[in-house]
Each structure stands twice: as C-alpha cells, then as structure tokens.
Enzyme design. Structure first.
Site, short mmCIF file in Angstrom:
data_model
loop_
_atom_site.label_atom_id
_atom_site.label_comp_id
_atom_site.label_asym_id
_atom_site.label_seq_id
_atom_site.Cartn_x
_atom_site.Cartn_y
_atom_site.Cartn_z
N LYS A 1 2.49 -2.87 7.35
CA LYS A 1 3.33 -2.63 6.17
C LYS A 1 4.26 -1.45 6.43
O LYS A 1 3.79 -0.32 6.58
CB LYS A 1 2.48 -2.34 4.93
CG LYS A 1 3.32 -2.41 3.65
CD LYS A 1 2.61 -1.83 2.44
CE LYS A 1 2.83 -0.35 2.30
NZ LYS A 1 4.23 0.06 2.13
N GLY B 1 1.81 8.92 7.50
CA GLY B 1 2.39 9.19 6.19
C GLY B 1 1.94 10.55 5.70
O GLY B 1 1.58 11.43 6.49
N THR C 1 -0.23 13.61 3.77
CA THR C 1 -1.64 14.03 3.81
C THR C 1 -2.41 13.53 2.58
O THR C 1 -3.56 13.11 2.70
CB THR C 1 -1.70 15.57 3.95
OG1 THR C 1 -1.13 15.90 5.23
CG2 THR C 1 -3.12 16.10 3.88
N THR D 1 -1.88 10.80 0.84
CA THR D 1 -2.16 9.37 1.05
C THR D 1 -3.25 9.20 2.11
O THR D 1 -4.16 8.37 1.96
CB THR D 1 -0.88 8.63 1.50
OG1 THR D 1 0.21 9.05 0.71
CG2 THR D 1 -1.05 7.14 1.40
N GLU E 1 -1.96 9.97 11.03
CA GLU E 1 -0.90 10.93 11.43
C GLU E 1 -0.24 11.41 10.14
O GLU E 1 0.44 10.63 9.48
CB GLU E 1 0.12 10.24 12.32
CG GLU E 1 -0.41 9.83 13.68
CD GLU E 1 -0.90 10.99 14.50
OE1 GLU E 1 -0.49 12.13 14.21
OE2 GLU E 1 -1.70 10.77 15.40
N CYS F 1 8.54 14.68 10.68
CA CYS F 1 7.28 15.41 10.51
C CYS F 1 7.18 16.58 11.49
O CYS F 1 6.44 17.53 11.26
CB CYS F 1 6.11 14.45 10.72
SG CYS F 1 6.22 13.60 12.31
N GLU G 1 4.50 21.25 2.43
CA GLU G 1 5.51 20.49 3.17
C GLU G 1 6.64 20.09 2.22
O GLU G 1 6.40 19.46 1.19
CB GLU G 1 4.87 19.23 3.76
CG GLU G 1 5.82 18.46 4.65
CD GLU G 1 5.26 17.15 5.17
OE1 GLU G 1 4.63 16.42 4.39
OE2 GLU G 1 5.45 16.86 6.36
P1 NAD Z 1 3.46 8.23 2.13
O1 NAD Z 1 2.10 8.70 2.43
O2 NAD Z 1 3.95 8.28 0.74
O3 NAD Z 1 3.63 6.70 2.57
C1 NAD Z 1 3.40 6.25 3.89
C2 NAD Z 1 3.04 4.79 3.86
O4 NAD Z 1 1.80 4.63 3.19
C3 NAD Z 1 4.05 3.92 3.10
O5 NAD Z 1 4.17 2.68 3.77
C4 NAD Z 1 3.37 3.75 1.75
O6 NAD Z 1 3.76 2.58 1.07
C5 NAD Z 1 1.91 3.66 2.17
N1 NAD Z 1 0.93 4.00 1.13
C6 NAD Z 1 1.08 4.82 0.06
N2 NAD Z 1 -0.07 4.84 -0.67
C7 NAD Z 1 -0.95 4.03 -0.04
C8 NAD Z 1 -2.29 3.65 -0.27
N3 NAD Z 1 -2.96 4.08 -1.33
N4 NAD Z 1 -2.89 2.82 0.59
C9 NAD Z 1 -2.24 2.38 1.67
N5 NAD Z 1 -0.96 2.68 1.96
C10 NAD Z 1 -0.32 3.51 1.12
O7 NAD Z 1 4.41 8.99 3.12
P2 NAD Z 1 5.98 8.93 3.18
O8 NAD Z 1 6.52 9.67 2.01
O9 NAD Z 1 6.42 7.51 3.42
O10 NAD Z 1 6.28 9.71 4.54
C11 NAD Z 1 6.43 11.08 4.61
C12 NAD Z 1 5.18 11.74 5.12
O11 NAD Z 1 4.81 11.20 6.37
C13 NAD Z 1 5.37 13.22 5.36
O12 NAD Z 1 4.24 13.91 4.88
C14 NAD Z 1 5.44 13.33 6.87
O13 NAD Z 1 5.05 14.57 7.41
C15 NAD Z 1 4.51 12.25 7.28
N6 NAD Z 1 4.77 11.84 8.64
C16 NAD Z 1 3.86 12.18 9.61
C17 NAD Z 1 4.09 11.82 10.93
C18 NAD Z 1 3.12 12.18 12.02
O14 NAD Z 1 3.27 11.64 13.11
N7 NAD Z 1 2.15 13.01 11.79
C19 NAD Z 1 5.25 11.12 11.26
C20 NAD Z 1 6.15 10.81 10.25
C21 NAD Z 1 5.89 11.17 8.94
#
Ligand code: NAD
Length: 480
Positions: A173, A226, A228, A230, A248, A282, A384
C-alpha cells in the site's frame, strides 16, 4: 477525472465498495485524480491472489525471477520523464529532483535486489568431523509493504523489490497522498510480464486499508516506512500475532559542524540537507550544531544561501523548493514555526507561507526557514517537523555536541563535518544514529544496512539484510 485503480491478481480493479478518495495536486491545491478508498475486502482479495501466486513465484529459478524484475527496472528507466512528472504533481517536489533522484533510485532499487538475489548465499557450518549444518532460507510467504508520501516510488520499490527478489509475493500500500506513481508502476509490472498475483497494490487510507494488511493473519512479515506514531500502532497490532517486523520511522537528525571543516562544502551541503524535497526527507538534518568559533560566519553564509533558494512552481527549471504535500502538512509546519517563536526562537529568514501567481496560486508553499536562539530541549528541537525548517545552535565541546545530538527520542541519521580524522571516528562511534555521514550527505551504497536506532525504527533494510528479512531461516543439521 482520472481514476487510480488497485492492482490485484494481475488486473487493475476498482475498490469493492466502489468508494474513491480525492487526490490533490499540492502545487495547485486542487483535486486532480481519485484514489480507491479500499478496505478489508480488497486486502482479502489481494492476499488470496498473493497466496495463490506464491508457490510458483517462490519456485521460479532465481535467474528468471531476476530477469522479470530487471525488465520492470528497464521500463521505469524508459518512462523516467512521465514518472518524474507524475511524482512531482502528486507530491509537490520539483520535477527536476524527481527526475534526478526519486525515479532513478526506484529503478536501481529494482535492479539491485533483482541481481542481489542471484548472488545471495546462506551459511554453512562444519561441526568438526561430526556434522555439517547449513541454513536453509526460504521465502517467508506473503509480505505486507506499506510506504509513505515523501519519496513515493523510491520508498515503495525499496520495500517491494527485496520481497519480490527473495521469492515472496506482496500486498503493498503506497500512501493515499501520493498514489500515482505506484499506479503507473502497476501498469509497468503488467507490461513486463510479472505473473498475476505476485505483486498486489491496494490503495487507500492507513487506518482502513493499511490496518487490514497489518491485521491479516496470512501476512507473516510487515515492512513499514512512515511516522513513529504509526509505527508504534503497527507494532502493537503485529507483535501479538508474532509477525516479523521492519519499521523505518521518523527522525530529528543532527548536523554537526566543527570549526576545522571544509567551510564551503559544509555550508553548501548543509543547505541541501536541510531543504531538499522541502525538508521532507526522513534523513534531512533539521538541527545544525556549529562550533562556536565558526558559528557567526556559518550562520551568515547559510542564511545567504537559503535566501537564494527559489520557492516556486515544481515544473519550472529554476525551482528548488516545491509545494508541501498537503494543506494539513503545511499548517503543521507553520504551527511549528509559530511554536519556535513562542519558545524564544529568532527567525533569520523565511517563516511564512508563500503565495505564488498563476497556476500555483493556491499551492501549499512555505519559505525555507532558519531559526536560532533555541535550546536543545525545546519542542522545536525535539519533535519531527518534516518541512523546510532548520534550527542552528552553537557548541563549545565535543561532549556537549554529542549530548545535543543524542538528546532526542530519535536516532535515524547524523552528519558531521570535520577535517580531523580522529575526531570524525570518535564522534561517529558515539552518535546513536543508524547512519552517519562524514563530510557528505545522502550518499548511499545499497549494500549497506539501513535503519534507525531508538524511536527511529527497528530492523535493517538494504543489502543482504533486506533479502534475509523476507526469508525464513531453518537450520539443517546432517550427521556425518
Ligand atoms: P504515516 O505514518 O502517516 O503513513 C505512512 C504509511 O502508513 C501510509 O501509507 C499510511 O497510509 C499508512 N498508515 C497510516 N496508519 C496506518 C495504520 N494504522 N496501519 C497501517 N498503515 C497505516 O507517515 P507519512 O506521513 O506518510 O510519512 C512521513 C513519516 O515517514 C515521517 O515521520 C518520516 O520521517 C517517515 N519516514 C521515515 C523513513 C525512514 O527510512 N526511516 C523514510 C521516509 C519517511
């Protein structure tokens, strides 16, 4: 209006409920396509298809599997311009960046793991003259891969490529905010002859479609990138089901500048590491610490260079800072700038929304923002923000700056600038970050393990670690 579709069992299909969500172009602040609002019914169909495809995909000779994945990479290369434009429209980033970084990296992710799987080896241990033990690694089954919006196709392929190369079938997804390139990618998979059901892409909201993936009992491994918050929720659901997890998560990365650094390079790269992709990487360094004797000079030059960054239409060549991904995210970033000021911070440049003329008049643009005068423990320096906002603080000693750098709940990446080799090694060893760049930033060798410490994640992706993650290891002990 264009309708994005799910990719299930080799076909492009609408969601079972018939419901769609609006998909925005953030540079225009306008809905430009529709994305499936999928739910458990769609995830169930995807898992059924993935289960049916699993046996044949896992048994396929690795060279053949690899050739199909490499063919997909070729098609990504062929469609570079189209994919880069789609990524820019969906996410708000400059098309130039998508063309130089996001899409080429998506194709190298596919190619890297496709060829890596051919060379993958597992261990054998000879136990004296008594026995030989070998580790039999088999693909774990149907993998669940969930990715964020900031580097859409880059991070989507970073998850699915090792899973597919290892012989797993996948239910994936992408973020509901940036679904377009994954949709175009599904069409490339069909063109490349990927057998049906091997990769299934279900679009939709996290708490609905994403949660259904996490909860599904027939998905034994979850690879998630995504936020932290989540990640914590996903871990709480998946852990009692004993699923294998790779998380991650977020970061609040320090960028440490010692007085003996190569000044020109340190400033130039720090501007890049602060504001690339609107600060929505990130790995961006959002907290800059500068040794006191260099502090004034560094701040002066850094602010000058930041002022030169053009905020504008992502499709224009001169644009360096595009739109933030959504109105909600823009408001979050602006609220952090207000908070920084309440905490005593001084905005040296930026700090406001940018209203452009013409096509992008309603877009979600924010000036690159530099803030000084804050301490290391205030909320601005702990949480963040994930936008074009950076703070700069002076430091006097190595121990002091190591304390600042490690003093957040995160531990994703760090950058340090010094010409002193001993200092570089000493500080790198003490930083609690999964990746440390010395005199560079974002330089990646895909063979190296990648991942965060503390609340930035668990598990390691990249290289053999990623291929191993998607396998189950069995020890076979043969008595001689
Ligand atoms: P997010 O956690 O809101 O969403 C990430 C994904 O998870 C999306 O596809 C979302 O639809 C899905 N999701 C949300 N709730 C869920 C649930 N309950 N169950 C399953 N899936 C769910 O993050 P975002 O806003 O899309 O991305 C930004 C974040 O990602 C920032 O915190 C960034 O630091 C982090 N990030 C980390 C890395 C890394 O490699 N460590 C890389 C890129 C981004």
């Amino acid at each position: 209006m264009q309708k994005i579709l799910n990719y299930i069992n080799g076909e492009l299909v609408g969601p079972a409920s018939g419901k769609f969500l609006d998909n925005y172009n953030p540079a225009e602040g306008k809905v430009y396509s529709q994305v499936p609002d999928s739910d458990a019914a769609d995830v169930n169909s995807a898992v059924d298809a993935a289960q049916q495809a699993f046996e044949a995909w896992a048994a396929m000779p690795v060279e053949k599997r690899s050739a199909i994945l490499q063919k997909i990479a070729d098609l990504v290369d062929r469609d570079l311009d189209k994919l880069a434009l789609a990524e820019s429209v969906d996410q708000g980033k400059p098309v130039k960046l998508a063309k130089a970084v996001d899409i080429p990296r998506a194709s190298s992710n596919m190619r890297f793991f496709a060829t890596g799987a051919i060379h993958f080896a597992s261990e054998a241990h000879v136990t004296g003259t008594e026995a030989v033990n070998y580790t039999l690694r088999t693909p774990i089954g149907v993998a669940g891969c969930i990715s964020p919006w900031n580097l859409p196709l880059y991070l989507f392929t970073w998850k699915i490529a090792p899973a597919l190369a290892a012989g797993c079938t996948v239910v994936a997804k992408p973020s509901e905010l940036t679904p377009m390139t994954a949709f175009l990618f599904s069409q490339l998979c069909m063109e490349a002859g990927l057998p049906k059901g091997v990769l299934n892409i279900v679009h939709g909201l996290g708490p609905r479609a994403g949660q259904a993936i996490i909860e599904h009992p027939e998905i034994p491994a979850i690879s998630f990138t995504g936020g932290t918050v989540t990640g914590r929720k996903i871990a709480a659901t998946a852990a009692p089901m004993f699923k294998k997890l790779s998380l991650e998560l977020g970061g609040k990365n320090p960028n440490i500048v010692f007085a003996d650094c190569d000044f020109e390079q340190a400033v130039r790269t720090s501007v890049q590491s602060s504001f690339s992709n609107q600060g929505e990487i990130c790995l961006c360094g959002s907290r800059i610490f500068v040794e006191r004797s260099l502090y004034e000079r560094f701040v002066h030059e850094f602010v000058n260079m930041t002022k030169q960054l053009v905020v504008g239409d992502p499709q224009e060549e001169k644009t360096r800072i595009g739109a933030l991904v959504s109105e909600a995210h823009m408001n979050k970033v602006l609220s952090y700038i207000a908070l920084a000021q309440q905490e005593g911070g001084k905005v040296l440049t930026g700090g406001k929304r940018v209203i452009l003329q013409g096509r992008c008049a309603n877009g979600y643009f924010v000036e690159p923002t530099v803030i000084t005068g804050l301490n290391a423990t205030c909320s601005t320096n702990q949480e963040e923000i994930f936008g074009p906002v950076v703070t700069i603080m002076p430091f006097d000693t190595e121990d002091e700056v190591i304390g600042y750098a490690n003093g957040t709940p995160y531990g994703l990446s760090a950058t340090l600038w010094t010409e002193n080799l001993k200092c570089a090694h000493r500080v790198a060893a003490q930083l609690k970050s999964g990746i440390i760049w010395v005199n560079c930033w974002l330089f990646r060798d895909l063979r190296t393990p990648f991942g965060g410490m503390k609340q930035s994640g668990v598990g390691r992706e990249g290289g053999w670690e990623a291929l191993r993650f998607f396998t189950e290891a069995k020890n076979v002990c043969v008595k001689l």
